[in-house]
Design a protein around this motif. Structure first.
Motif, mmCIF file in Angstrom:
data_model
loop_
_atom_site.group_PDB
_atom_site.id
_atom_site.type_symbol
_atom_site.label_atom_id
_atom_site.label_comp_id
_atom_site.label_asym_id
_atom_site.label_seq_id
_atom_site.Cartn_x
_atom_site.Cartn_y
_atom_site.Cartn_z
ATOM 1 N N CYS A 123 -1.665 -16.593 -57.649
ATOM 2 C CA CYS A 123 -2.280 -17.922 -57.631
ATOM 3 C C CYS A 123 -3.698 -17.849 -57.069
ATOM 4 O O CYS A 123 -3.996 -16.987 -56.234
ATOM 5 C CB CYS A 123 -1.452 -18.871 -56.764
ATOM 6 S SG CYS A 123 0.141 -19.341 -57.486
ATOM 7 N N TYR A 173 -1.460 -19.117 -48.022
ATOM 8 C CA TYR A 173 -2.620 -19.877 -48.514
ATOM 9 C C TYR A 173 -2.852 -21.104 -47.634
ATOM 10 O O TYR A 173 -2.333 -22.187 -47.913
ATOM 11 C CB TYR A 173 -2.391 -20.324 -49.960
ATOM 12 C CG TYR A 173 -2.268 -19.204 -50.962
ATOM 13 C CD1 TYR A 173 -3.367 -18.432 -51.322
ATOM 14 C CD2 TYR A 173 -1.039 -18.921 -51.566
ATOM 15 C CE1 TYR A 173 -3.252 -17.400 -52.243
ATOM 16 C CE2 TYR A 173 -0.915 -17.897 -52.498
ATOM 17 C CZ TYR A 173 -2.031 -17.140 -52.825
ATOM 18 O OH TYR A 173 -1.913 -16.131 -53.737
ATOM 19 N N SER A 174 -3.636 -20.944 -46.596
ATOM 20 C CA SER A 174 -3.867 -22.064 -45.680
ATOM 21 C C SER A 174 -4.704 -23.170 -46.318
ATOM 22 O O SER A 174 -4.671 -24.315 -45.867
ATOM 23 C CB SER A 174 -4.561 -21.573 -44.406
ATOM 24 O OG SER A 174 -5.843 -21.049 -44.697
ATOM 25 N N ARG A 175 -5.463 -22.852 -47.393
ATOM 26 C CA ARG A 175 -6.306 -23.866 -48.037
ATOM 27 C C ARG A 175 -5.510 -24.784 -48.955
ATOM 28 O O ARG A 175 -6.079 -25.704 -49.541
ATOM 29 C CB ARG A 175 -7.426 -23.193 -48.837
ATOM 30 C CG ARG A 175 -8.334 -22.284 -48.021
ATOM 31 C CD ARG A 175 -8.974 -23.000 -46.870
ATOM 32 N NE ARG A 175 -9.854 -22.121 -46.104
ATOM 33 C CZ ARG A 175 -10.311 -22.384 -44.898
ATOM 34 N NH1 ARG A 175 -9.962 -23.512 -44.304
ATOM 35 N NH2 ARG A 175 -11.099 -21.546 -44.263
ATOM 36 N N TYR A 176 -4.209 -24.568 -49.075
ATOM 37 C CA TYR A 176 -3.396 -25.456 -49.903
ATOM 38 C C TYR A 176 -3.085 -26.772 -49.193
ATOM 39 O O TYR A 176 -2.341 -27.592 -49.737
ATOM 40 C CB TYR A 176 -2.085 -24.773 -50.299
ATOM 41 C CG TYR A 176 -2.221 -23.764 -51.422
ATOM 42 C CD1 TYR A 176 -3.464 -23.435 -51.949
ATOM 43 C CD2 TYR A 176 -1.099 -23.133 -51.952
ATOM 44 C CE1 TYR A 176 -3.584 -22.498 -52.964
ATOM 45 C CE2 TYR A 176 -1.215 -22.199 -52.975
ATOM 46 C CZ TYR A 176 -2.459 -21.886 -53.475
ATOM 47 O OH TYR A 176 -2.573 -20.966 -54.490
ATOM 48 N N HIS A 181 -9.814 -14.186 -46.831
ATOM 49 C CA HIS A 181 -8.710 -14.956 -46.259
ATOM 50 C C HIS A 181 -7.532 -14.059 -45.911
ATOM 51 O O HIS A 181 -6.881 -14.235 -44.883
ATOM 52 C CB HIS A 181 -8.278 -16.040 -47.245
ATOM 53 C CG HIS A 181 -7.128 -16.869 -46.794
ATOM 54 N ND1 HIS A 181 -7.229 -17.787 -45.776
ATOM 55 C CD2 HIS A 181 -5.834 -16.905 -47.197
ATOM 56 C CE1 HIS A 181 -6.064 -18.361 -45.585
ATOM 57 N NE2 HIS A 181 -5.194 -17.840 -46.433
ATOM 58 N N ILE A 205 -7.683 -11.868 -50.982
ATOM 59 C CA ILE A 205 -7.985 -13.283 -51.177
ATOM 60 C C ILE A 205 -9.367 -13.565 -50.591
ATOM 61 O O ILE A 205 -9.597 -13.365 -49.394
ATOM 62 C CB ILE A 205 -6.944 -14.188 -50.483
ATOM 63 C CG1 ILE A 205 -5.531 -13.817 -50.923
ATOM 64 C CG2 ILE A 205 -7.245 -15.645 -50.753
ATOM 65 C CD1 ILE A 205 -5.240 -14.042 -52.372
ATOM 66 N N SER A 261 0.737 -18.151 -40.553
ATOM 67 C CA SER A 261 -0.699 -18.423 -40.548
ATOM 68 C C SER A 261 -1.254 -18.201 -39.142
ATOM 69 O O SER A 261 -0.669 -18.662 -38.157
ATOM 70 C CB SER A 261 -0.954 -19.872 -40.976
ATOM 71 O OG SER A 261 -2.313 -20.193 -40.895
ATOM 72 N N PRO A 272 -6.654 -19.007 -54.505
ATOM 73 C CA PRO A 272 -6.485 -19.388 -53.098
ATOM 74 C C PRO A 272 -6.868 -20.820 -52.765
ATOM 75 O O PRO A 272 -6.594 -21.290 -51.667
ATOM 76 C CB PRO A 272 -7.403 -18.408 -52.369
ATOM 77 C CG PRO A 272 -8.459 -18.071 -53.363
ATOM 78 C CD PRO A 272 -7.788 -18.089 -54.702
ATOM 79 N N THR A 304 -12.624 -16.385 -50.322
ATOM 80 C CA THR A 304 -13.049 -17.767 -50.516
ATOM 81 C C THR A 304 -14.494 -17.941 -50.062
ATOM 82 O O THR A 304 -15.039 -17.122 -49.317
ATOM 83 C CB THR A 304 -12.156 -18.763 -49.746
ATOM 84 O OG1 THR A 304 -12.239 -18.490 -48.338
ATOM 85 C CG2 THR A 304 -10.715 -18.669 -50.193
ATOM 86 N N THR A 362 -8.500 -14.538 -56.257
ATOM 87 C CA THR A 362 -7.475 -13.579 -55.876
ATOM 88 C C THR A 362 -7.729 -12.303 -56.660
ATOM 89 O O THR A 362 -7.735 -12.322 -57.898
ATOM 90 C CB THR A 362 -6.073 -14.127 -56.190
ATOM 91 O OG1 THR A 362 -5.856 -15.328 -55.447
ATOM 92 C CG2 THR A 362 -4.997 -13.115 -55.839
#
Length: 671
Positions: free
Chosen positions: A374, A205-208, A529, A550, A119, A376, A552, A593
């Protein structure tokens, strides 16, 4: 004979623990606990070790000690497959973390079909009086084998490092572990692999790490456990040993299904920290876990939620293992399907071990590959199940052993169901392919030009830094996608874009709390993203080439409650960001996605978490968009309501610099 120029070995062989040091003290497992890790050869590996992906820094702030870095290119070390496993040698500790981290990276790159990336670092900069975020490339994850004196280990998303603790043991009784003895989390294969998986998932996926529903923190924990657990099956001698011990029945208690044995025993448990198929009761007696349809609604805390995901995946694995070995069991049992008492024949052990290893490898690849399919943001276990099924069906056309059915059944038995599907057949769970006419209506043909240019720039790059820099140019630089959208008439098809992605592109964005783009000064703010190319290879050699984008978008929302706290309403902040006051303010995200065929540049899938309610927003130009009330209500419960203290990560909009340190201490010092 011609001499090969610049010849180098394909692998570096390094000795280490397959589990952790305590496993070497058990007569039943001592002979299998030392293994040799085969990891890709790094020609320019420095002392530390420091290579392309990680840099080990062995400084212990508790004792103010800095240990001499190991040189894995030393001829004596190379000649003996690395240093001998040792709890007392800090240089072996350095070797151990390097070997396991690189082995985990190798498994991710094999499954994803591309180079992994960490990341990026976010930097706030000011230009011409305006502040903006710049994303800085992170080439190496920093690793501290003795970073703290604590019963913990964690990945730091802010500082981009892995930190491992050591501590004095406190076993449940003296016969389990040396009371007061020192345990090192950096010597546990499972803990190292688990923390590395956290970092790799954050790179995608930093938003996880935003707790918008109860599954998010549980998924981070469960997925990281899955990676660590299925890497146990990499080593043939371990599988043979355990299959021999349980007479081929992997549903029985076995070491392959356990995680972090030493950590569990040294911190007050009877056995491993976690077990995929069972548990020890208050008397230390192992009991097999029996799944029920109420499990998903009943387990909320992040480690319990994560264990539910692990048990579902391991259940699918054992079901598949039984299918693949049924003929062997019939032959060995004279057709009864029940093996006679006593030890099974070594030839049968070898064949069962081979099938277990192949099945585990396929399951791990499925779990990692599914990440590309998946959404995001706001991931649920149901979303992940659909991602697994779709990713596998598109890469592996034939499924004679019914891998996909095994996953569906394992999730179903625990009450895990995707939303918006009519039944649980494989065909129904597949994400629908985008109709070509709808895609053209939404994006226009101009998107093909953008993707073609991206493909030409990135398709043959292998240097991770160059991949990042070129990708950034398309995401946020001179070629950025946002500018492309609004310069090339794509936004003229706003309604079609909104129906396709679930994000806002029309002028109504101002009424939903979505800001105007600061960098472009026109249209709604959106964030690309990531943009990545992958080349995955199926078991039959088929190559799948795709571009994954990705996207967002965020809205600012103010939450109001009536005097009795019975009614909660959500109101978009119509201009600028909300200011702190006596009301709750939330950042609410949507995302999608987009998966394109790299060869044809045709849009194949849109996997969306809509920021507005698609069901209530159909129609033409006169339609009125409403924020997604269902997702807002769940996010509010996680941030301020009934789920706030139960699910793991600290709530959104609250200062949490180390979310993984927080959840790893949230329940009995669970890692």
């Amino acid at each position: 004979m011609a001499k090969l120029e610049n010849a180098q070995p394909p692998y570096r062989r390094l000795r280490g623990y397959a589990f952790d040091p305590i496993t070497s003290l058990d007569l039943d497992t001592a002979e299998i606990n030392e293994v040799v890790y085969k990891i890709p050869w790094e020609k320019n590996l420095k002392k530390g070790p420091e290579g392309e992906y990680i840099k080990v820094i062995d400084r212990d702030p508790s004792s103010d000690e800095t240990y001499i870095p190991v040189d894995l290119n030393d001829p004596d070390i190379l000649a003996t497959d690395g240093l001998s496993p040792s709890e007392a040698d800090p240089q072996f500790h350095q070797q151990m973390v390097y070997a396991v981290i690189m082995n985990t990276i190798k498994n991710f790159e094999k499954a994803l079909g591309r180079k992994i990336s960490w990341s990026p670092m976010e930097e706030i900069i000011t230009e011409k009086g305006k502040t903006k975020i710049r994303y800085k490339y992170v080439d190496k994850l920093l690793v501290f084998p003795h970073g703290m004196r604590d019963q913990n280990a964690y990945y730091s998303p802010e500082r981009k490092l892995l930190i491992f603790g050591y501590y004095n043991s406190a076993p449940v009784h003296a016969g389990v572990f040396l009371p007061g003895g020192i345990s090192y989390s950096c010597l546990s294969h499972d803990i190292i692999a688990h923390e590395t998986a956290h970092a790799l998932l954050d790179g995608m996926y930093s938003r996880y790490m935003e707790t918008t529903n109860p599954d998010i923190a549980g998924f981070h924990e469960g997925f990281s456990d899955i990676v660590a657990l299925f890497q146990h099956f990499t080593y043939p001698e371990i599988i043979k040993n355990q299959i021999r011990k349980v007479n081929g029945n992997l549903d029985a208690e076995n070491l392959l299904a356990k995680l972090a044995v030493e950590f569990g025993k040294s911190t007050g448990e009877y056995s491993a920290l976690r077990d995929a198929i069972g548990f020890h009761d208050e008397n230390g007696v192992w009991q097999k876990q029996v799944p029920t349809p109420n499990d998903y609604s009943g387990f909320i805390e992040c480690h319990e939620r994560g264990a539910l995901l692990v048990s579902a995946v391991f259940d699918a694995f054992t079901a598949l293992y039984k299918v693949r070995t049924a003929d062997l069991i019939r032959l060995a049992s004279g057709g009864t399907g029940i093996l006679p008492p006593g030890e099974i024949h070594p030839d049968l052990v070898n064949r069962l071990a081979d099938e277990a290893a192949k099945t585990a490898s396929h399951v791990l690849n499925m779990c990692i590959r599914g990440l590309d399919y998946c959404p995001p943001v706001d991931l649920t276990y149901g979303d992940y199940l659909r991602a697994l099924i779709t990713a596998d069906a598109e890469l592996v056309k034939n499924d004679p052993c019914n891998y996909r059915v095994a996953f569906i059944n394992a999730f179903r038995k625990r009450g895990i169901f995707p939303q918006g599907v009519s039944n649980l057949s494989v065909e129904t769970l597949l994400y629908n392919k985008v109709d070509d006419e709808n895609a053209k209506l939404a994006f226009s043909n101009a998107i093909v030009d953008f993707l073609r240019e991206f493909k030409e720039k990135l398709a043959y790059l292998t240097d991770r830094r160059k991949i990042f820099e070129e990708t950034e140019a398309f995401i946020r630089g001179s070629k950025r996608f946002h500018a492309f959208v609004f310069k090339n008439g794509v936004a003229a098809n706003a309604v079609a874009l909104e129906n396709l992605t679930g994000l806002v592109f029309s002028e109504q964005y101002n009424q939903l709390g979505v800001q105007t783009s600061k960098t472009f000064g026109k249209g709604p703010s959106i964030e690309i993203h990531s943009l990545r190319i992958h080349n995955k290879i199926s078991p039959d050699g088929t190559v799948q080439n795709q571009i994954v984008m990705i996207v967002t978008q965020k809205a600012f929302v103010t939450v109001r409650k009536d005097r009795d706290d019975n009614t909660i309403t959500f109101h978009p902040v119509l201009k600028g960001e909300p200011k702190p006051d006596d009301r709750h303010n939330m950042t609410f995200r949507g995302g999608c996605t987009l998966i394109f065929n790299l060869n044809t540049l045709q849009l194949m899938h849109v996997i969306s978490k809509p920021i507005f309610d698609l069901k209530k927003s159909r129609g033409g130009k006169g339609r009125v968009l409403k924020l997604n009330e269902e997702r807002l209500q769940m996010q509010y419960k996680c941030m301020y309501g009934s789920l706030r203290s139960k699910i793991g990560f600290a709530p959104l909009n609250q200062e949490t610099t180390e979310p993984f340190a927080h959840i790893h201490q949230s329940k009995n010092n669970s890692l």
